[in-house]
Scaffold this motif. Structure first.
Motif, PDB file in Angstrom:
ATOM      1  N   ALA A  12       0.953  -1.110   0.054  1.00  0.00           N
ATOM      2  CA  ALA A  12      -0.051  -0.011  -0.214  1.00  0.00           C
ATOM      3  C   ALA A  12       0.876   1.189  -0.045  1.00  0.00           C
ATOM      4  O   ALA A  12       1.881   1.459   0.808  1.00  0.00           O
ATOM      5  CB  ALA A  12      -0.941   0.031   1.349  1.00  0.00           C
ATOM      6  N   SER A  13       0.516   2.136  -0.801  1.00  0.00           N
ATOM      7  CA  SER A  13       1.190   3.334  -1.000  1.00  0.00           C
ATOM      8  C   SER A  13       0.254   4.578  -1.147  1.00  0.00           C
ATOM      9  O   SER A  13      -0.887   4.424  -1.780  1.00  0.00           O
ATOM     10  CB  SER A  13       2.075   3.454  -2.183  1.00  0.00           C
ATOM     11  N   SER A  14       0.712   5.812  -0.652  1.00  0.00           N
ATOM     12  CA  SER A  14      -0.105   7.104  -0.837  1.00  0.00           C
ATOM     13  C   SER A  14      -0.024   7.574  -2.192  1.00  0.00           C
ATOM     14  O   SER A  14      -1.062   8.123  -2.518  1.00  0.00           O
ATOM     15  CB  SER A  14       0.279   8.205   0.373  1.00  0.00           C
ATOM     16  N   GLU A  15       1.072   7.018  -2.914  1.00  0.00           N
ATOM     17  CA  GLU A  15       0.900   7.358  -4.403  1.00  0.00           C
ATOM     18  C   GLU A  15       0.470   6.387  -5.232  1.00  0.00           C
ATOM     19  O   GLU A  15       0.934   5.129  -4.808  1.00  0.00           O
ATOM     20  CB  GLU A  15       2.520   7.727  -4.641  1.00  0.00           C
ATOM     21  N   SER A  16       0.203   6.682  -6.577  1.00  0.00           N
ATOM     22  CA  SER A  16      -0.261   5.681  -7.435  1.00  0.00           C
ATOM     23  C   SER A  16       0.867   5.138  -8.333  1.00  0.00           C
ATOM     24  O   SER A  16       0.886   3.955  -8.926  1.00  0.00           O
ATOM     25  CB  SER A  16      -1.278   6.119  -8.119  1.00  0.00           C
ATOM     26  N   ALA A  17       2.181   5.715  -8.198  1.00  0.00           N
ATOM     27  CA  ALA A  17       3.099   5.514  -9.156  1.00  0.00           C
ATOM     28  C   ALA A  17       3.763   4.251  -9.060  1.00  0.00           C
ATOM     29  O   ALA A  17       3.763   3.531 -10.038  1.00  0.00           O
ATOM     30  CB  ALA A  17       4.194   6.603  -9.179  1.00  0.00           C
ATOM     31  N   PRO A  18       4.195   3.757  -7.710  1.00  0.00           N
ATOM     32  CA  PRO A  18       4.690   2.435  -7.728  1.00  0.00           C
ATOM     33  C   PRO A  18       3.536   1.315  -8.123  1.00  0.00           C
ATOM     34  O   PRO A  18       4.140   0.548  -8.773  1.00  0.00           O
ATOM     35  CB  PRO A  18       4.781   2.308  -6.064  1.00  0.00           C
ATOM     36  N   LEU A  19       2.352   1.361  -7.806  1.00  0.00           N
ATOM     37  CA  LEU A  19       1.402   0.520  -8.403  1.00  0.00           C
ATOM     38  C   LEU A  19       1.209   0.324  -9.904  1.00  0.00           C
ATOM     39  O   LEU A  19       1.289  -0.543 -10.547  1.00  0.00           O
ATOM     40  CB  LEU A  19      -0.073   0.773  -7.568  1.00  0.00           C
ATOM     41  N   ARG A  20       1.392   1.690 -10.507  1.00  0.00           N
ATOM     42  CA  ARG A  20       1.242   1.736 -11.839  1.00  0.00           C
ATOM     43  C   ARG A  20       2.393   1.118 -12.738  1.00  0.00           C
ATOM     44  O   ARG A  20       2.140   0.522 -13.620  1.00  0.00           O
ATOM     45  CB  ARG A  20       1.141   3.423 -12.299  1.00  0.00           C
ATOM     46  N   ARG A  46      -6.962  -2.263   0.963  1.00  0.00           N
ATOM     47  CA  ARG A  46      -7.883  -3.014   1.750  1.00  0.00           C
ATOM     48  C   ARG A  46      -6.710  -3.562   2.713  1.00  0.00           C
ATOM     49  O   ARG A  46      -5.505  -3.685   2.619  1.00  0.00           O
ATOM     50  CB  ARG A  46      -8.477  -4.263   1.258  1.00  0.00           C
ATOM     51  N   THR A  47      -7.374  -3.785   4.092  1.00  0.00           N
ATOM     52  CA  THR A  47      -6.730  -4.227   5.012  1.00  0.00           C
ATOM     53  C   THR A  47      -6.646  -5.778   4.745  1.00  0.00           C
ATOM     54  O   THR A  47      -7.627  -6.409   4.464  1.00  0.00           O
ATOM     55  CB  THR A  47      -7.342  -4.280   6.500  1.00  0.00           C
ATOM     56  N   LEU A  48      -5.371  -6.219   4.960  1.00  0.00           N
ATOM     57  CA  LEU A  48      -5.189  -7.875   4.705  1.00  0.00           C
ATOM     58  C   LEU A  48      -5.816  -8.794   5.989  1.00  0.00           C
ATOM     59  O   LEU A  48      -5.935  -8.280   7.063  1.00  0.00           O
ATOM     60  CB  LEU A  48      -3.580  -8.262   4.662  1.00  0.00           C
ATOM     61  N   PRO A  49      -6.210  -9.885   5.533  1.00  0.00           N
ATOM     62  CA  PRO A  49      -6.906 -10.618   6.403  1.00  0.00           C
ATOM     63  C   PRO A  49      -6.180 -10.993   7.675  1.00  0.00           C
ATOM     64  O   PRO A  49      -6.610 -11.076   8.810  1.00  0.00           O
ATOM     65  CB  PRO A  49      -7.285 -11.963   5.761  1.00  0.00           C
ATOM     66  N   GLN A  50      -4.623 -10.947   7.419  1.00  0.00           N
ATOM     67  CA  GLN A  50      -3.817 -11.097   8.275  1.00  0.00           C
ATOM     68  C   GLN A  50      -2.365 -10.601   8.162  1.00  0.00           C
ATOM     69  O   GLN A  50      -2.156 -10.282   6.878  1.00  0.00           O
ATOM     70  CB  GLN A  50      -3.636 -12.612   8.808  1.00  0.00           C
ATOM     71  N   ARG A  51      -1.636 -10.017   9.098  1.00  0.00           N
ATOM     72  CA  ARG A  51      -0.340  -9.722   8.836  1.00  0.00           C
ATOM     73  C   ARG A  51       0.449 -10.489   7.964  1.00  0.00           C
ATOM     74  O   ARG A  51       0.528 -11.542   8.381  1.00  0.00           O
ATOM     75  CB  ARG A  51       0.209  -9.114  10.184  1.00  0.00           C
ATOM     76  N   ASP A  63      -2.624  -2.678  -1.821  1.00  0.00           N
ATOM     77  CA  ASP A  63      -3.561  -2.554  -2.831  1.00  0.00           C
ATOM     78  C   ASP A  63      -3.879  -3.741  -3.700  1.00  0.00           C
ATOM     79  O   ASP A  63      -2.936  -4.488  -4.224  1.00  0.00           O
ATOM     80  CB  ASP A  63      -2.585  -1.523  -3.797  1.00  0.00           C
ATOM     81  N   TYR A  64      -5.010  -4.028  -3.988  1.00  0.00           N
ATOM     82  CA  TYR A  64      -5.397  -5.346  -4.678  1.00  0.00           C
ATOM     83  C   TYR A  64      -5.827  -4.990  -5.942  1.00  0.00           C
ATOM     84  O   TYR A  64      -6.563  -4.028  -6.324  1.00  0.00           O
ATOM     85  CB  TYR A  64      -6.748  -6.009  -3.890  1.00  0.00           C
ATOM     86  N   TRP A  65      -5.330  -5.606  -6.946  1.00  0.00           N
ATOM     87  CA  TRP A  65      -5.562  -5.685  -8.424  1.00  0.00           C
ATOM     88  C   TRP A  65      -5.560  -7.089  -8.999  1.00  0.00           C
ATOM     89  O   TRP A  65      -5.193  -8.147  -8.488  1.00  0.00           O
ATOM     90  CB  TRP A  65      -4.501  -4.502  -9.039  1.00  0.00           C
TER      91      TRP A  65
END
Length: 129
Positions: A12-20, A46-51, A63-65
């Motif tokens: 998870a990142s606050s910026e979209s660049a790493p996911l993109r 989303r929050t992961l079901p477990q760490r 970030d789920y995709w």
């Protein structure tokens, strides 16, 4: 070529660049090896079901995709090896949806004859209810 579905959880990142960049590099790998990318969907943060522990760090959200693509088995191995080494990826799963169109699309969805369309006494009955 078989149709596959890749479900991936990225850091998870606050910026979209790493996911993109991750989605672009994954798609480019499939395309460069003669495959076809059919669909890419972003499912959100989303929050992961477990760490989860990955690359010597603990993660609680991601970030789920999802990506649907056609490719061959050697390309799938290269893709899995690349995702295993990528520090932006927490978890992933690749599912083979099918080899033929009839295995992927339910009968009747692509304009074919369904079970409800039957021939009785030389007359065609089209049941839509």
């Amino acid at each position: 070529m078989p149709l596959y579905e890749l479900f991936c959880v990225a850091i998870a990142s606050s910026e979209s660049a790493p996911l993109r960049d991750l989605v672009h590099s994954t798609s480019r790998l499939v395309l460069n090896h003669g495959g076809v990318v059919r669909n890419v969907q972003y499912w959100g943060k989303r929050t992961l079901p477990q760490r989860a522990r990955r690359h010597q760090a603990y993660h609680t959200s991601g970030d789920y995709w999802l990506m649907q693509f056609d490719t061959n088995a050697p390309t799938l191995k290269v893709l899995n090896d690349r995702l295993r080494q990528d520090p932006r990826v927490i978890k992933w799963n690749t599912l083979k949806l099918g080899e033929k169109l009839s295995e992927i699309v339910p009968p009747g969805a692509s304009g074919g004859v369904t079970q409800a369309q039957a021939t009785m006494g030389g007359k065609s009955i089209d049941y839509l209810g």
